[in-house]
Motif scaffolding. Structure first.
Motif, PDB file in Angstrom:
ATOM      1  N   ALA A  74       0.825  -1.208   0.000  1.00 38.78           N
ATOM      2  CA  ALA A  74       0.000   0.000   0.000  1.00 38.78           C
ATOM      3  C   ALA A  74       0.863   1.263   0.000  1.00 38.78           C
ATOM      4  O   ALA A  74       0.474   2.298  -0.544  1.00 38.78           O
ATOM      5  N   LYS A  75       2.041   1.141   0.607  1.00 36.43           N
ATOM      6  CA  LYS A  75       2.949   2.291   0.690  1.00 36.43           C
ATOM      7  C   LYS A  75       4.088   2.200  -0.322  1.00 36.43           C
ATOM      8  O   LYS A  75       4.939   3.093  -0.368  1.00 36.43           O
ATOM      9  N   ASN A  76       4.135   1.129  -1.104  1.00 37.63           N
ATOM     10  CA  ASN A  76       5.232   0.913  -2.054  1.00 37.63           C
ATOM     11  C   ASN A  76       6.587   1.021  -1.370  1.00 37.63           C
ATOM     12  O   ASN A  76       7.528   1.630  -1.895  1.00 37.63           O
ATOM     13  N   THR A  77       6.689   0.430  -0.200  1.00 39.34           N
ATOM     14  CA  THR A  77       7.893   0.558   0.612  1.00 39.34           C
ATOM     15  C   THR A  77       8.410  -0.801   1.052  1.00 39.34           C
ATOM     16  O   THR A  77       7.634  -1.648   1.509  1.00 39.34           O
ATOM     17  N   LEU A  78       9.697  -0.969   0.904  1.00 39.11           N
ATOM     18  CA  LEU A  78      10.404  -2.164   1.335  1.00 39.11           C
ATOM     19  C   LEU A  78      11.141  -1.833   2.625  1.00 39.11           C
ATOM     20  O   LEU A  78      11.632  -0.707   2.790  1.00 39.11           O
ATOM     21  N   TYR A  79      11.209  -2.802   3.532  1.00 38.58           N
ATOM     22  CA  TYR A  79      11.857  -2.571   4.818  1.00 38.58           C
ATOM     23  C   TYR A  79      12.928  -3.627   5.091  1.00 38.58           C
ATOM     24  O   TYR A  79      12.887  -4.737   4.560  1.00 38.58           O
ATOM     25  N   LEU A  80      13.866  -3.247   5.939  1.00 40.03           N
ATOM     26  CA  LEU A  80      14.820  -4.197   6.493  1.00 40.03           C
ATOM     27  C   LEU A  80      14.965  -3.880   7.971  1.00 40.03           C
ATOM     28  O   LEU A  80      15.532  -2.845   8.338  1.00 40.03           O
ATOM     29  N   GLU A  81      14.405  -4.750   8.796  1.00 32.22           N
ATOM     30  CA  GLU A  81      14.524  -4.618  10.236  1.00 32.22           C
ATOM     31  C   GLU A  81      15.798  -5.329  10.654  1.00 32.22           C
ATOM     32  O   GLU A  81      15.967  -6.522  10.373  1.00 32.22           O
ATOM     33  N   MET A  82      16.687  -4.597  11.316  1.00 32.81           N
ATOM     34  CA  MET A  82      17.987  -5.153  11.703  1.00 32.81           C
ATOM     35  C   MET A  82      18.127  -5.101  13.214  1.00 32.81           C
ATOM     36  O   MET A  82      18.073  -4.011  13.807  1.00 32.81           O
ATOM     37  N   ASN A  83      18.297  -6.261  13.828  1.00 33.65           N
ATOM     38  CA  ASN A  83      18.455  -6.369  15.279  1.00 33.65           C
ATOM     39  C   ASN A  83      19.798  -7.013  15.606  1.00 33.65           C
ATOM     40  O   ASN A  83      20.427  -7.630  14.753  1.00 33.65           O
ATOM     41  N   SER A  84      20.195  -6.875  16.857  1.00 34.04           N
ATOM     42  CA  SER A  84      21.461  -7.463  17.330  1.00 34.04           C
ATOM     43  C   SER A  84      22.601  -7.128  16.385  1.00 34.04           C
ATOM     44  O   SER A  84      23.372  -8.012  15.974  1.00 34.04           O
ATOM     45  N   LEU A  85      22.716  -5.874  16.060  1.00 30.08           N
ATOM     46  CA  LEU A  85      23.708  -5.451  15.077  1.00 30.08           C
ATOM     47  C   LEU A  85      25.128  -5.655  15.584  1.00 30.08           C
ATOM     48  O   LEU A  85      25.411  -5.516  16.789  1.00 30.08           O
ATOM     49  N   LYS A  86      26.003  -5.979  14.635  1.00 28.93           N
ATOM     50  CA  LYS A  86      27.408  -6.240  14.924  1.00 28.93           C
ATOM     51  C   LYS A  86      28.270  -5.272  14.111  1.00 28.93           C
ATOM     52  O   LYS A  86      27.833  -4.792  13.057  1.00 28.93           O
ATOM     53  N   PRO A  87      29.494  -5.039  14.533  1.00 26.29           N
ATOM     54  CA  PRO A  87      30.375  -4.158  13.752  1.00 26.29           C
ATOM     55  C   PRO A  87      30.540  -4.621  12.312  1.00 26.29           C
ATOM     56  O   PRO A  87      30.661  -3.785  11.396  1.00 26.29           O
ATOM     57  N   GLU A  88      30.506  -5.930  12.085  1.00 22.78           N
ATOM     58  CA  GLU A  88      30.659  -6.443  10.721  1.00 22.78           C
ATOM     59  C   GLU A  88      29.431  -6.191   9.850  1.00 22.78           C
ATOM     60  O   GLU A  88      29.460  -6.471   8.648  1.00 22.78           O
ATOM     61  N   ASP A  89      28.375  -5.660  10.406  1.00 20.05           N
ATOM     62  CA  ASP A  89      27.211  -5.248   9.620  1.00 20.05           C
ATOM     63  C   ASP A  89      27.391  -3.855   9.021  1.00 20.05           C
ATOM     64  O   ASP A  89      26.561  -3.387   8.243  1.00 20.05           O
ATOM     65  N   THR A  90      28.471  -3.193   9.378  1.00 20.20           N
ATOM     66  CA  THR A  90      28.747  -1.853   8.867  1.00 20.20           C
ATOM     67  C   THR A  90      28.911  -1.852   7.356  1.00 20.20           C
ATOM     68  O   THR A  90      29.562  -2.738   6.799  1.00 20.20           O
ATOM     69  N   GLY A  91      28.311  -0.868   6.702  1.00 18.36           N
ATOM     70  CA  GLY A  91      28.442  -0.740   5.264  1.00 18.36           C
ATOM     71  C   GLY A  91      27.356   0.155   4.697  1.00 18.36           C
ATOM     72  O   GLY A  91      26.507   0.669   5.435  1.00 18.36           O
TER      73      GLY A  91
END
Length: 115
Positions: A74-91
């Motif tokens: 309905a909103k034409n929107t894609l999401y990415l929920e990111m939890n328990s983030l780690k330094p290697e997720d940086t980018g």
């Protein structure tokens, strides 16, 4: 022509959470496979997660159980929920819309996870 605009990146501490959004220029989810990719400094762009037109999802092993891809048609929107983030997720995180031979990318949003 599909336009994709990401938002929601930022600086977060290890263990924190962020939600990325990708606004698409039209009702494309029923036609395009949507995905999130990321590129760390000095590394190649890699797949994070995809969601097919059917709604089936796929995740890189490194983010399984921590990240969730979803979409709101309905909103034409894609999401990415990111939890328990780690330094290697940086980018830089990029939104992607794919339907052969078309392949569209957003401009990217920076995610930095501090240790």
């Amino acid at each position: 022509q599909v336009q994709l605009v990401e938002s929601g990146g930022g600086l977060v501490q290890t263990g924190g959470s962020l939600r990325l959004s990708c606004a698409a220029s039209g009702s494309i989810f029923r036609l395009y496979t949507m995905g999130w990719y990321r590129q760390a400094p000095g590394k190649e762009r890699e797949l994070v997660a995809t969601i097919l037109t059917t709604g089936r999802t796929n995740y890189a092993d490194s983010v399984k159980g921590r990240f969730t891809i979803s979409r709101d048609s309905a909103k034409n929107t894609l999401y990415l929920e990111m939890n328990s983030l780690k330094p290697e997720d940086t980018g830089v995180y990029y939104c992607n819309a794919y339907r052969s031979p078309d392949n569209y990318w957003g401009q990217g949003t920076q995610v930095t996870v501090s240790s």
